[in-house]
Design a protein around this motif. Structure first.
Motif, PDB file in Angstrom:
ATOM      1  N   LYS A 268      -2.933  18.351  30.103  1.00 39.90           N
ATOM      2  CA  LYS A 268      -3.036  16.474  29.737  1.00 39.90           C
ATOM      3  C   LYS A 268      -4.459  16.178  28.911  1.00 39.90           C
ATOM      4  O   LYS A 268      -5.192  17.353  28.579  1.00 39.90           O
ATOM      5  CB  LYS A 268      -3.888  15.865  31.571  1.00 39.90           C
ATOM      6  N   ASN A 269      -3.974  15.044  28.411  1.00 40.82           N
ATOM      7  CA  ASN A 269      -5.068  14.150  26.987  1.00 40.82           C
ATOM      8  C   ASN A 269      -4.548  15.009  26.013  1.00 40.82           C
ATOM      9  O   ASN A 269      -5.072  14.915  25.199  1.00 40.82           O
ATOM     10  CB  ASN A 269      -6.277  14.882  27.375  1.00 40.82           C
ATOM     11  N   LEU A 270      -2.971  15.324  25.997  1.00 38.37           N
ATOM     12  CA  LEU A 270      -2.302  15.803  24.947  1.00 38.37           C
ATOM     13  C   LEU A 270      -1.989  14.768  23.795  1.00 38.37           C
ATOM     14  O   LEU A 270      -2.302  12.862  24.310  1.00 38.37           O
ATOM     15  CB  LEU A 270      -1.211  16.352  24.681  1.00 38.37           C
TER      16      LEU A 270
ATOM     17  N   PHE B  58       0.763  14.258  28.446  1.00 39.03           N
ATOM     18  CA  PHE B  58       1.145  15.893  29.354  1.00 39.03           C
ATOM     19  C   PHE B  58       1.787  16.329  29.057  1.00 39.03           C
ATOM     20  O   PHE B  58       3.207  16.338  28.203  1.00 39.03           O
ATOM     21  CB  PHE B  58       0.208  14.964  30.745  1.00 39.03           C
ATOM     22  N   GLY B  59       2.145  18.121  29.313  1.00 38.62           N
ATOM     23  CA  GLY B  59       2.605  19.294  28.942  1.00 38.62           C
ATOM     24  C   GLY B  59       2.535  20.483  29.730  1.00 38.62           C
ATOM     25  O   GLY B  59       1.964  20.353  31.019  1.00 38.62           O
TER      26      GLY B  59
ATOM     27  N   MET C  19      -8.854  28.699  26.336  1.00 35.73           N
ATOM     28  CA  MET C  19      -8.346  26.562  26.109  1.00 35.73           C
ATOM     29  C   MET C  19      -9.324  26.088  27.116  1.00 35.73           C
ATOM     30  O   MET C  19      -8.938  25.161  26.839  1.00 35.73           O
ATOM     31  CB  MET C  19      -6.830  26.606  26.091  1.00 35.73           C
ATOM     32  N   SER C  20      -9.490  26.688  28.167  1.00 36.16           N
ATOM     33  CA  SER C  20     -10.815  25.199  28.955  1.00 36.16           C
ATOM     34  C   SER C  20     -11.637  24.690  27.720  1.00 36.16           C
ATOM     35  O   SER C  20     -11.942  25.476  27.036  1.00 36.16           O
ATOM     36  CB  SER C  20     -10.621  25.872  30.056  1.00 36.16           C
TER      37      SER C  20
ATOM     38  N   TRP D  49      -7.045  18.936  29.097  1.00 34.43           N
ATOM     39  CA  TRP D  49      -8.101  19.342  30.184  1.00 34.43           C
ATOM     40  C   TRP D  49      -6.848  19.989  30.630  1.00 34.43           C
ATOM     41  O   TRP D  49      -5.441  19.902  30.945  1.00 34.43           O
ATOM     42  CB  TRP D  49      -8.015  17.918  31.273  1.00 34.43           C
ATOM     43  N   LEU D  50      -7.049  21.501  31.708  1.00 37.51           N
ATOM     44  CA  LEU D  50      -6.381  22.183  32.154  1.00 37.51           C
ATOM     45  C   LEU D  50      -5.936  22.421  33.849  1.00 37.51           C
ATOM     46  O   LEU D  50      -6.992  22.680  33.953  1.00 37.51           O
ATOM     47  CB  LEU D  50      -6.384  23.528  30.549  1.00 37.51           C
ATOM     48  N   ASP D  51      -4.792  22.450  34.367  1.00 34.95           N
ATOM     49  CA  ASP D  51      -4.833  23.177  35.954  1.00 34.95           C
ATOM     50  C   ASP D  51      -3.691  24.036  36.093  1.00 34.95           C
ATOM     51  O   ASP D  51      -2.182  23.999  34.437  1.00 34.95           O
ATOM     52  CB  ASP D  51      -4.312  21.754  36.106  1.00 34.95           C
ATOM     53  N   PHE D  52      -3.809  24.781  37.099  1.00 31.28           N
ATOM     54  CA  PHE D  52      -2.796  25.730  37.308  1.00 31.28           C
ATOM     55  C   PHE D  52      -1.245  24.313  37.818  1.00 31.28           C
ATOM     56  O   PHE D  52      -1.620  23.913  38.908  1.00 31.28           O
ATOM     57  CB  PHE D  52      -3.392  26.694  38.074  1.00 31.28           C
ATOM     58  N   ALA D  53      -0.466  24.670  37.353  1.00 32.45           N
ATOM     59  CA  ALA D  53       0.893  24.214  37.795  1.00 32.45           C
ATOM     60  C   ALA D  53       1.359  24.809  39.035  1.00 32.45           C
ATOM     61  O   ALA D  53       1.627  26.322  38.725  1.00 32.45           O
ATOM     62  CB  ALA D  53       1.979  23.805  36.764  1.00 32.45           C
TER      63      ALA D  53
END
Length: 110
Positions: A34-36, A69-70, A87-88, A98-102
């Motif tokens: 997110k925050n792309l 986001f993507g 990439m964090s 900002w990253l998270d596992f989907a």
């Protein structure tokens, strides 16, 4: 008494524990980003992550503009975890992401 929320916090998970991601490290092959930048497309998103096999950047149907986001897909959960670590806190197209596992698409029921 005094608990007007029925024992649930604003996340609806009952509280007490930290809110969990939809996917889990070591299980998920997909990262949520997110925050792309609105200039980031699927190609540049995929290229930003080592080992990525594909990327998706959802757009608004009426304008075709990206939603900011993507999702980045990897061949295995270990590669996704390594990309997360790499990439964090990094930037893509000039914006810190900002990253998270989907949850993987094949497990989401949709």
């Amino acid at each position: 008494r005094g608990d007007r929320g029925g024992g649930r916090n604003s996340y609806g998970d009952g509280g007490g524990e930290r809110r969990k991601s939809v996917g889990s490290r070591g299980e998920s092959k997909v990262l949520f980003v997110k925050n792309l930048s609105f200039n980031t497309d699927e190609y540049s998103l995929k290229e930003a992550f080592s080992g990525a096999v594909s990327a998706r950047v959802p757009t608004f149907p009426d304008t075709g503009k990206p939603k900011g986001f993507g999702f980045v897909d990897f061949g295995c959960a270990e590669t996704a975890a390594a990309a997360y670590d790499e990439m964090s806190g990094q930037s893509i197209d000039g914006r810190q992401v900002w990253l998270d596992f989907a949850e993987s698409r094949d497990n989401s029921g949709g």
